[in-house]
Enzyme design. Structure first.
Site, PDB file in Angstrom:
ATOM      1  N   ASN A   9       7.324 -24.233  -5.615  1.00  0.00           N
ATOM      2  CA  ASN A   9       7.400 -22.931  -6.278  1.00  0.00           C
ATOM      3  C   ASN A   9       6.165 -22.781  -7.156  1.00  0.00           C
ATOM      4  O   ASN A   9       6.067 -23.415  -8.204  1.00  0.00           O
ATOM      5  CB  ASN A   9       8.688 -22.870  -7.122  1.00  0.00           C
ATOM      6  CG  ASN A   9       8.775 -21.595  -7.945  1.00  0.00           C
ATOM      7  OD1 ASN A   9       7.966 -20.674  -7.761  1.00  0.00           O
ATOM      8  ND2 ASN A   9       9.739 -21.525  -8.840  1.00  0.00           N
ATOM      9  N   TRP A  10       5.243 -21.937  -6.702  1.00  0.00           N
ATOM     10  CA  TRP A  10       3.969 -21.803  -7.432  1.00  0.00           C
ATOM     11  C   TRP A  10       4.127 -20.957  -8.698  1.00  0.00           C
ATOM     12  O   TRP A  10       3.222 -20.857  -9.499  1.00  0.00           O
ATOM     13  CB  TRP A  10       2.916 -21.168  -6.534  1.00  0.00           C
ATOM     14  CG  TRP A  10       2.501 -22.012  -5.363  1.00  0.00           C
ATOM     15  CD1 TRP A  10       2.988 -23.247  -5.006  1.00  0.00           C
ATOM     16  CD2 TRP A  10       1.493 -21.692  -4.389  1.00  0.00           C
ATOM     17  NE1 TRP A  10       2.357 -23.706  -3.887  1.00  0.00           N
ATOM     18  CE2 TRP A  10       1.433 -22.778  -3.471  1.00  0.00           C
ATOM     19  CE3 TRP A  10       0.641 -20.614  -4.195  1.00  0.00           C
ATOM     20  CZ2 TRP A  10       0.549 -22.792  -2.396  1.00  0.00           C
ATOM     21  CZ3 TRP A  10      -0.229 -20.624  -3.113  1.00  0.00           C
ATOM     22  CH2 TRP A  10      -0.274 -21.704  -2.230  1.00  0.00           C
ATOM     23  N   LYS A  11       5.257 -20.291  -8.857  1.00  0.00           N
ATOM     24  CA  LYS A  11       5.488 -19.386 -10.001  1.00  0.00           C
ATOM     25  C   LYS A  11       4.307 -18.406 -10.103  1.00  0.00           C
ATOM     26  O   LYS A  11       3.778 -18.000  -9.068  1.00  0.00           O
ATOM     27  CB  LYS A  11       5.705 -20.201 -11.270  1.00  0.00           C
ATOM     28  CG  LYS A  11       6.802 -21.265 -11.061  1.00  0.00           C
ATOM     29  CD  LYS A  11       7.289 -21.911 -12.293  1.00  0.00           C
ATOM     30  CE  LYS A  11       8.392 -22.903 -11.924  1.00  0.00           C
ATOM     31  NZ  LYS A  11       8.992 -23.543 -13.086  1.00  0.00           N
ATOM     32  N   HIS A  93      16.380 -18.015  -9.828  1.00  0.00           N
ATOM     33  CA  HIS A  93      15.662 -19.039 -10.596  1.00  0.00           C
ATOM     34  C   HIS A  93      15.927 -18.821 -12.087  1.00  0.00           C
ATOM     35  O   HIS A  93      16.042 -17.684 -12.539  1.00  0.00           O
ATOM     36  CB  HIS A  93      14.161 -18.958 -10.294  1.00  0.00           C
ATOM     37  CG  HIS A  93      13.408 -20.140 -10.827  1.00  0.00           C
ATOM     38  ND1 HIS A  93      13.083 -20.260 -12.158  1.00  0.00           N
ATOM     39  CD2 HIS A  93      12.966 -21.267 -10.224  1.00  0.00           C
ATOM     40  CE1 HIS A  93      12.461 -21.421 -12.336  1.00  0.00           C
ATOM     41  NE2 HIS A  93      12.376 -22.048 -11.187  1.00  0.00           N
ATOM     42  N   GLU A  95      14.092 -18.871 -14.552  1.00  0.00           N
ATOM     43  CA  GLU A  95      13.126 -17.995 -15.239  1.00  0.00           C
ATOM     44  C   GLU A  95      13.439 -16.527 -14.972  1.00  0.00           C
ATOM     45  O   GLU A  95      13.217 -15.671 -15.829  1.00  0.00           O
ATOM     46  CB  GLU A  95      11.694 -18.363 -14.801  1.00  0.00           C
ATOM     47  CG  GLU A  95      11.276 -19.691 -15.419  1.00  0.00           C
ATOM     48  CD  GLU A  95      10.318 -20.522 -14.581  1.00  0.00           C
ATOM     49  OE1 GLU A  95       9.717 -19.988 -13.634  1.00  0.00           O
ATOM     50  OE2 GLU A  95      10.193 -21.732 -14.883  1.00  0.00           O
ATOM     51  N   GLU A 165      18.605 -26.929 -10.511  1.00  0.00           N
ATOM     52  CA  GLU A 165      17.476 -27.079 -11.430  1.00  0.00           C
ATOM     53  C   GLU A 165      17.997 -27.017 -12.863  1.00  0.00           C
ATOM     54  O   GLU A 165      18.173 -25.921 -13.410  1.00  0.00           O
ATOM     55  CB  GLU A 165      16.466 -25.948 -11.218  1.00  0.00           C
ATOM     56  CG  GLU A 165      15.832 -25.927  -9.850  1.00  0.00           C
ATOM     57  CD  GLU A 165      14.464 -25.266  -9.864  1.00  0.00           C
ATOM     58  OE1 GLU A 165      13.528 -25.886  -9.384  1.00  0.00           O
ATOM     59  OE2 GLU A 165      14.340 -24.143 -10.393  1.00  0.00           O
ATOM     60  N   GLY A 171       9.596 -27.834 -16.216  1.00  0.00           N
ATOM     61  CA  GLY A 171       8.313 -27.742 -16.914  1.00  0.00           C
ATOM     62  C   GLY A 171       8.268 -28.516 -18.212  1.00  0.00           C
ATOM     63  O   GLY A 171       7.357 -28.329 -19.021  1.00  0.00           O
ATOM     64  N   SER A 210      10.715 -30.991 -13.067  1.00  0.00           N
ATOM     65  CA  SER A 210       9.764 -32.088 -13.331  1.00  0.00           C
ATOM     66  C   SER A 210       9.819 -33.182 -12.271  1.00  0.00           C
ATOM     67  O   SER A 210       9.712 -34.363 -12.592  1.00  0.00           O
ATOM     68  CB  SER A 210       9.977 -32.664 -14.739  1.00  0.00           C
ATOM     69  OG  SER A 210       9.757 -31.667 -15.715  1.00  0.00           O
ATOM     70  N   GLY A 231       7.737 -27.450  -9.094  1.00  0.00           N
ATOM     71  CA  GLY A 231       6.907 -26.468  -9.791  1.00  0.00           C
ATOM     72  C   GLY A 231       5.496 -27.018  -9.938  1.00  0.00           C
ATOM     73  O   GLY A 231       4.711 -27.029  -8.990  1.00  0.00           O
ATOM     74  N   GLY A 232       5.197 -27.524 -11.136  1.00  0.00           N
ATOM     75  CA  GLY A 232       3.837 -27.977 -11.476  1.00  0.00           C
ATOM     76  C   GLY A 232       3.170 -28.833 -10.406  1.00  0.00           C
ATOM     77  O   GLY A 232       2.011 -28.562 -10.028  1.00  0.00           O
TER      78      GLY A 232
HETATM   79  O1  13P Z   1      11.245 -24.587 -11.766  1.00  0.00           O
HETATM   80  C1  13P Z   1      10.891 -25.459 -10.990  1.00  0.00           C
HETATM   81  C2  13P Z   1      10.793 -25.187  -9.546  1.00  0.00           C
HETATM   82  O2  13P Z   1      11.412 -23.984  -9.218  1.00  0.00           O
HETATM   83  C3  13P Z   1      10.520 -26.811 -11.462  1.00  0.00           C
HETATM   84  O3  13P Z   1       9.327 -26.730 -12.144  1.00  0.00           O
HETATM   85  P1  13P Z   1       8.585 -28.089 -12.639  1.00  0.00           P
HETATM   86  O4  13P Z   1       8.501 -28.994 -11.435  1.00  0.00           O
HETATM   87  O5  13P Z   1       7.244 -27.637 -13.114  1.00  0.00           O
HETATM   88  O6  13P Z   1       9.442 -28.661 -13.712  1.00  0.00           O
END
Ligand code: 13P
Length: 248
Positions: A9-11, A93, A95, A165, A171, A210, A231-232
């Site tokens: 997920n590149w956000k 998600h 967010e 999640e 994050g 993470s 994510g990251g």
């Molecule tokens: O929200 C995430 C994937 O959708 C997880 O993000 P991180 O891997 O950066 O914690």
């Protein structure tokens, strides 16, 4: 046997140049046997689909509209995503729940739109730190998943992927321990098993929060963890592929 799925997920991180360099770097390395997916922001979907056309890496979107089409400025419909060649869509998600008023009810409506367009919904659920500390984890994830299990038909549910999640792990560098994640995954699978046992055995439950190359293997070897939503670490080809390898 469930085939592992590792999704990035590149956000809201991308540029045309970054999309080309990240994806070409991924394509230049040996692909892991786990299925890989990337979720770029909307403007870069076509570019990613073009670059990945000859590969078996899929492309998903990060959200879709609850409406089919019409006067909804700024929205993108599931039909449009299907038209582009998008195979998956993230829904619910944390967010989007936190910053864009996403609700369990809207997630169900969006999932129905995605499925009608032939797109696989990846439904995100997870508790906050306060909810975990209050012992409410199972109650929270159950409230998030149950409307979907109740309102989709078995045929529809068969196409759904679920991502657990924990909000406190996203994050933050904090990861659920493999045991903590396994416990919630097994609980989520049991909710689906109440409706159909065979379906629950086939359904993919991804862990996100993470996940990095150094903790991926211990999470991915748990019996009910079928992959990751990254994510990251998905913004770095080497890290993302290393997680893909850890899923083998
Ligand atoms: O929200 C995430 C994937 O959708 C997880 O993000 P991180 O891997 O950066 O914690």
């Amino acid at each position: 046997m469930r085939q592992k799925l590792v999704a990035g997920n590149w956000k809201m991180h991308a540029s045309q140049q970054m999309v080309t360099s990240l994806l070409e770097k991924m394509l230049s390395k040996q692909a892991p046997s786990a299925k890989l997916l990337v979720f770029p922001p909307y403007p870069y979907l076509s570019q990613a689909i073009q670059i990945l056309a000859e590969s078996n890496i899929g492309v998903g979107a990060q959200d879709c509209s609850q409406a089919e089409d019409g006067a909804y400025t700024g929205e993108v419909s599931a039909t449009m995503l299907a038209d582009l060649g998008v195979s998956h869509v993230l829904l619910g998600h944390s967010e989007r729940r936190q910053y864009h008023s996403e609700t369990d009810a809207s997630v169900v409506e969006k999932a129905k739109r995605a499925l009608a367009a032939g797109i696989i919904p990846v439904i995100c659920v997870g508790e906050t730190l306060a909810q975990r500390e209050a012992g409410e984890t199972n109650q929270v994830v159950s409230q998030q998943l149950t409307p979907l299990v109740k309102q989709l038909s078995l045929a529809q549910l068969q196409k759904v992927v679920v991502a657990y999640e924990p909000v406190w792990a996203i994050g933050t560098g904090l990861t659920a321990t493999p045991e903590q994640a396994q416990e919630v995954h097994a609980f989520l699978r049991s909710l689906v098993a109440k409706v159909d046992k065979a379906l629950a055995e086939k359904m993919l439950f991804l862990y996100g929060g993470s996940m990095k190359p150094d903790n991926a293997a211990s999470l991915l070897k748990m019996p009910d963890i079928d992959g990751g939503l990254i994510g990251g670490a998905s913004l770095d080809a080497d890290q993302f592929l290393a997680i893909g390898k850890a899923a083998e």
